[in-house]
Motif scaffolding. Structure first.
Motif, PDB file in Angstrom:
ATOM      1  N   CYS A 128       0.847  -1.202   0.000  1.00 10.44           N
ATOM      2  CA  CYS A 128       0.000   0.000   0.000  1.00 10.44           C
ATOM      3  C   CYS A 128       0.879   1.248   0.000  1.00 10.44           C
ATOM      4  N   PRO A 129       0.500   2.246  -0.772  1.00  4.29           N
ATOM      5  CA  PRO A 129       1.336   3.447  -0.897  1.00  4.29           C
ATOM      6  C   PRO A 129       1.761   4.070   0.434  1.00  4.29           C
ATOM      7  N   GLN A 130       0.877   4.085   1.419  1.00  2.63           N
ATOM      8  CA  GLN A 130       1.245   4.726   2.688  1.00  2.63           C
ATOM      9  C   GLN A 130       2.320   3.954   3.457  1.00  2.63           C
ATOM     10  N   TYR A 131       2.599   2.710   3.033  1.00  2.00           N
ATOM     11  CA  TYR A 131       3.624   1.906   3.705  1.00  2.00           C
ATOM     12  C   TYR A 131       4.858   1.659   2.833  1.00  2.00           C
ATOM     13  N   GLN A 132       4.890   2.266   1.650  1.00  2.00           N
ATOM     14  CA  GLN A 132       6.030   2.066   0.754  1.00  2.00           C
ATOM     15  C   GLN A 132       7.257   2.817   1.259  1.00  2.00           C
ATOM     16  N   ASN A 133       8.415   2.429   0.716  1.00  2.00           N
ATOM     17  CA  ASN A 133       9.708   3.034   1.058  1.00  2.00           C
ATOM     18  C   ASN A 133      10.097   2.809   2.516  1.00  2.00           C
ATOM     19  N   ARG A 134       9.642   1.687   3.057  1.00  2.00           N
ATOM     20  CA  ARG A 134      10.013   1.296   4.424  1.00  2.00           C
ATOM     21  C   ARG A 134      10.702  -0.068   4.430  1.00  2.00           C
ATOM     22  N   GLY A 135      10.929  -0.633   3.249  1.00  2.99           N
ATOM     23  CA  GLY A 135      11.601  -1.929   3.161  1.00  2.99           C
ATOM     24  C   GLY A 135      10.677  -3.127   3.266  1.00  2.99           C
ATOM     25  N   ILE A 136       9.375  -2.883   3.325  1.00  3.64           N
ATOM     26  CA  ILE A 136       8.426  -3.989   3.490  1.00  3.64           C
ATOM     27  C   ILE A 136       8.444  -4.901   2.264  1.00  3.64           C
ATOM     28  N   GLY A 137       8.394  -4.319   1.070  1.00  2.00           N
ATOM     29  CA  GLY A 137       8.416  -5.123  -0.157  1.00  2.00           C
ATOM     30  C   GLY A 137       9.689  -5.943  -0.262  1.00  2.00           C
ATOM     31  N   SER A 138      10.811  -5.338   0.048  1.00  2.00           N
ATOM     32  CA  SER A 138      12.086  -6.066   0.008  1.00  2.00           C
ATOM     33  C   SER A 138      12.091  -7.226   0.984  1.00  2.00           C
ATOM     34  N   GLN A 139      11.554  -6.999   2.179  1.00  3.34           N
ATOM     35  CA  GLN A 139      11.480  -8.075   3.165  1.00  3.34           C
ATOM     36  C   GLN A 139      10.597  -9.212   2.664  1.00  3.34           C
ATOM     37  N   LEU A 140       9.499  -8.877   2.002  1.00  2.00           N
ATOM     38  CA  LEU A 140       8.608  -9.911   1.474  1.00  2.00           C
ATOM     39  C   LEU A 140       9.290 -10.750   0.402  1.00  2.00           C
ATOM     40  N   VAL A 141      10.003 -10.095  -0.516  1.00  2.00           N
ATOM     41  CA  VAL A 141      10.703 -10.828  -1.577  1.00  2.00           C
ATOM     42  C   VAL A 141      11.788 -11.711  -0.976  1.00  2.00           C
ATOM     43  N   LYS A 142      12.589 -11.158  -0.079  1.00  2.00           N
ATOM     44  CA  LYS A 142      13.661 -11.940   0.550  1.00  2.00           C
ATOM     45  C   LYS A 142      13.094 -13.137   1.310  1.00  2.00           C
ATOM     46  N   PHE A 143      12.006 -12.917   2.050  1.00  2.00           N
ATOM     47  CA  PHE A 143      11.375 -13.999   2.795  1.00  2.00           C
ATOM     48  C   PHE A 143      10.898 -15.090   1.849  1.00  2.00           C
ATOM     49  N   ALA A 144      10.239 -14.697   0.761  1.00  2.00           N
ATOM     50  CA  ALA A 144       9.724 -15.677  -0.206  1.00  2.00           C
ATOM     51  C   ALA A 144      10.859 -16.502  -0.799  1.00  2.00           C
ATOM     52  N   LEU A 145      11.974 -15.865  -1.120  1.00  2.00           N
ATOM     53  CA  LEU A 145      13.096 -16.596  -1.715  1.00  2.00           C
ATOM     54  C   LEU A 145      13.755 -17.537  -0.711  1.00  2.00           C
ATOM     55  N   VAL A 146      13.845 -17.114   0.540  1.00  2.00           N
ATOM     56  CA  VAL A 146      14.392 -17.994   1.586  1.00  2.00           C
ATOM     57  C   VAL A 146      13.485 -19.197   1.772  1.00  2.00           C
ATOM     58  N   GLU A 147      12.182 -18.956   1.854  1.00  2.38           N
ATOM     59  CA  GLU A 147      11.231 -20.053   2.037  1.00  2.38           C
ATOM     60  C   GLU A 147      11.249 -21.004   0.844  1.00  2.38           C
ATOM     61  N   LEU A 148      11.381 -20.462  -0.345  1.00  4.54           N
ATOM     62  CA  LEU A 148      11.449 -21.299  -1.540  1.00  4.54           C
ATOM     63  C   LEU A 148      12.648 -22.243  -1.466  1.00  4.54           C
TER      64      LEU A 148
END
Length: 109
Positions: free
Chosen positions: A23-43
């Motif tokens: 969501c735009p109000q939560y962007q630029n806080r590293g949330i998206g990066s954390q989600l991608v990194k988490f998904a790749l680790v779990e994979l």
């Protein structure tokens, strides 16, 4: 469900990462990066080692995680720079061919 339509393609254990959206109000806080990194680790924790992952998205964003476009792996109807590959677990290279997602990804309703 990722399938590469090529007679000699080795598409087993290749996975697709869904585009990440925050969501735009939560962007630029590293949330998206954390989600991608988490998904790749779990994979990579899967009982069968994945050979790689593909994503359809902004090359500047996903490039930060090692995703790169590959000229011999094509998703029809998509500009090639937006369809990207991340090779995992020492795999030599991505498969070569035309990519097709499982039909459930075609749902429009």
């Amino acid at each position: 469900g990722l399938v590469v339509e090529e007679e000699e393609a080795e598409s087993d254990y290749w996975y697709g990462l869904g585009p990440v959206s925050v969501c735009p109000q939560y962007q630029n806080r590293g949330i998206g990066s954390q989600l991608v990194k988490f998904a790749l680790v779990e994979l990579q924790k899967q009982s069968i080692e994945p050979r790689g992952c593909v994503v359809l998205g902004n090359p500047d964003y996903y490039g930060r995680f090692g995703f790169k476009s590959h000229p011999n792996l094509v998703l029809p109807g998509v500009p090639p720079e937006y369809f990207q590959v991340l090779v995992l677990n020492g795999s030599d290279a991505p498969p070569v061919g035309i990519v097709r997602y499982h039909e459930s990804f075609d749902a429009t309703e």
